[in-house]
Design a protein around this motif. Structure first.
Motif, PDB file in Angstrom:
ATOM      1  N   THR A   9       0.884  -1.346  -0.033  1.00  0.00           N
ATOM      2  CA  THR A   9       0.006  -0.075   0.129  1.00  0.00           C
ATOM      3  C   THR A   9       0.846   1.264  -0.213  1.00  0.00           C
ATOM      4  O   THR A   9       0.427   2.500  -0.020  1.00  0.00           O
ATOM      5  CB  THR A   9      -0.887  -0.032   1.089  1.00  0.00           C
ATOM      6  N   GLY A  10       2.255   1.212  -0.071  1.00  0.00           N
ATOM      7  CA  GLY A  10       3.181   2.302  -0.069  1.00  0.00           C
ATOM      8  C   GLY A  10       3.394   2.792  -1.361  1.00  0.00           C
ATOM      9  O   GLY A  10       2.694   2.495  -2.324  1.00  0.00           O
ATOM     10  N   LEU A  28      -1.676  -9.442  -4.362  1.00  0.00           N
ATOM     11  CA  LEU A  28      -2.185  -9.211  -3.405  1.00  0.00           C
ATOM     12  C   LEU A  28      -1.352  -7.971  -2.497  1.00  0.00           C
ATOM     13  O   LEU A  28      -0.021  -8.344  -2.200  1.00  0.00           O
ATOM     14  CB  LEU A  28      -1.955 -10.318  -2.505  1.00  0.00           C
ATOM     15  N   ALA A  29      -1.963  -6.895  -2.007  1.00  0.00           N
ATOM     16  CA  ALA A  29      -1.341  -5.897  -1.360  1.00  0.00           C
ATOM     17  C   ALA A  29      -1.254  -6.200   0.071  1.00  0.00           C
ATOM     18  O   ALA A  29      -2.501  -6.365   0.816  1.00  0.00           O
ATOM     19  CB  ALA A  29      -1.906  -4.384  -1.659  1.00  0.00           C
ATOM     20  N   ALA A  30       0.009  -6.699   0.645  1.00  0.00           N
ATOM     21  CA  ALA A  30       0.097  -7.084   2.091  1.00  0.00           C
ATOM     22  C   ALA A  30       0.826  -5.879   2.919  1.00  0.00           C
ATOM     23  O   ALA A  30       2.072  -5.595   2.522  1.00  0.00           O
ATOM     24  CB  ALA A  30       0.848  -8.375   2.111  1.00  0.00           C
ATOM     25  N   ALA A  31      -0.039  -5.569   4.057  1.00  0.00           N
ATOM     26  CA  ALA A  31       0.668  -4.470   4.697  1.00  0.00           C
ATOM     27  C   ALA A  31      -0.169  -4.529   5.812  1.00  0.00           C
ATOM     28  O   ALA A  31      -1.349  -5.149   6.140  1.00  0.00           O
ATOM     29  CB  ALA A  31       0.588  -3.136   4.111  1.00  0.00           C
ATOM     30  N   PRO A  32       0.417  -3.993   7.079  1.00  0.00           N
ATOM     31  CA  PRO A  32      -0.442  -3.876   8.492  1.00  0.00           C
ATOM     32  C   PRO A  32      -1.923  -3.441   8.263  1.00  0.00           C
ATOM     33  O   PRO A  32      -2.576  -3.916   8.758  1.00  0.00           O
ATOM     34  CB  PRO A  32       0.397  -3.075   9.467  1.00  0.00           C
ATOM     35  N   ASN A  33      -2.166  -2.477   7.280  1.00  0.00           N
ATOM     36  CA  ASN A  33      -3.413  -2.151   7.132  1.00  0.00           C
ATOM     37  C   ASN A  33      -4.367  -2.755   6.207  1.00  0.00           C
ATOM     38  O   ASN A  33      -5.344  -2.507   6.038  1.00  0.00           O
ATOM     39  CB  ASN A  33      -3.487  -0.469   6.868  1.00  0.00           C
TER      40      ASN A  33
END
Length: 251
Positions: A9-10, A28-33
């Motif tokens: 997501t950055g 797949l966008a993998a991030a804490p959010n």
């Protein structure tokens, strides 16, 4: 092909996810959010299930020496372990041109540790070394500022648009693992102090640039070619003079 983008997501990650999706991949966008945390391991196994490729474009939220080392050691270790369990066939990581030449910097020592963990993991891998992004020009100026002057060394650098970085990382991620490093840089070399003096003048910024051979970058002094790639680097297409973001307000 299922490609999981850590840090998806950055700045680079969001561009990469969009590009891969446009080319028909399951990105797949993998991030804490989005429920995936490489520091705690939360959501990793679920995100990596069935993944062919994992691309790590994440970065530490703190650049303090201890914090950044802990981030890359923990995050990369957890990620590689989860990839091994999931049978991922290609790990791609984004790093920085000149990392091995910047070891007086805590940030770059941490990046070196990240790269060594990847190389020793046994998972086929590719590491993309990129030069400084156009988007970093403001933060680099602010970091170099003392009062009404900004101090830059008279060294070469070859900044690149984030769109060109995302393109290079995307091509690498869908190709065969390199089990090595590929460099990517902008299409033009500049002398750093002259580049920033020109940028500030064109933006009518009141700060002036002072040429200082001892001015540091992330705490490390620079030689003439510390920040530029070697022969064979992939060059981006977007010149700084053509980049739309160069006129965006800094306020």
């Amino acid at each position: 092909m299922k490609i999981v983008v850590i840090g998806g997501t950055g700045l680079i990650g969001s561009k990469l996810v969009a590009r891969l999706t446009e080319h028909g991949h399951e990105a797949l966008a993998a991030a804490p959010n989005t429920g995936v945390d490489t520091l705690t391991g939360e959501g990793l196994a679920e995100a990596l299930a069935g993944a062919n490729v994992v691309v790590d474009v994440s970065n530490s939220p703190s650049f303090e020496d201890t914090a950044v080392m802990e981030f890359f050691e923990t995050s990369t270790g957890n990620l590689l372990a989860a990839e091994a369990a999931a049978g991922v066939g290609h790990h791609v990581a984004l790093s920085v041109v000149g990392t091995d030449r910047l070891q007086k910097s805590g940030y770059f020592r941490a990046k070196s540790v990240q790269e060594k963990l990847i190389e020793k993991s046994g998972i086929p891998y590719s590491i993309v070394h990129a030069t400084q992004f156009f988007e970093f020009v403001k933060s680099m100026t602010d970091a170099a500022t003392d009062g009404d002057t900004a101090r830059f060394a008279p060294v070469l650098f070859q900044p690149i648009a984030s769109d060109d970085v995302a393109k290079a990382v995307g091509r690498t991620s869908v190709g065969a693992p390199l089990n090595g490093i590929v460099e990517v840089a902008g299409p033009e070399e500049f002398r750093m102090d002259e580049f920033f003096a020109d940028v500030l003048a064109k933006r009518e910024d009141p700060r002036s640039v002072v040429t200082d051979p001892h001015a540091s970058y992330f705490g490390a002094e620079l030689d003439e070619r510390t920040l530029v790639p070697g022969a064979g680097a992939i060059l981006g297409e977007i010149r700084y003079s053509e980049w739309p973001g160069r006129t965006v307000s800094w306020k």
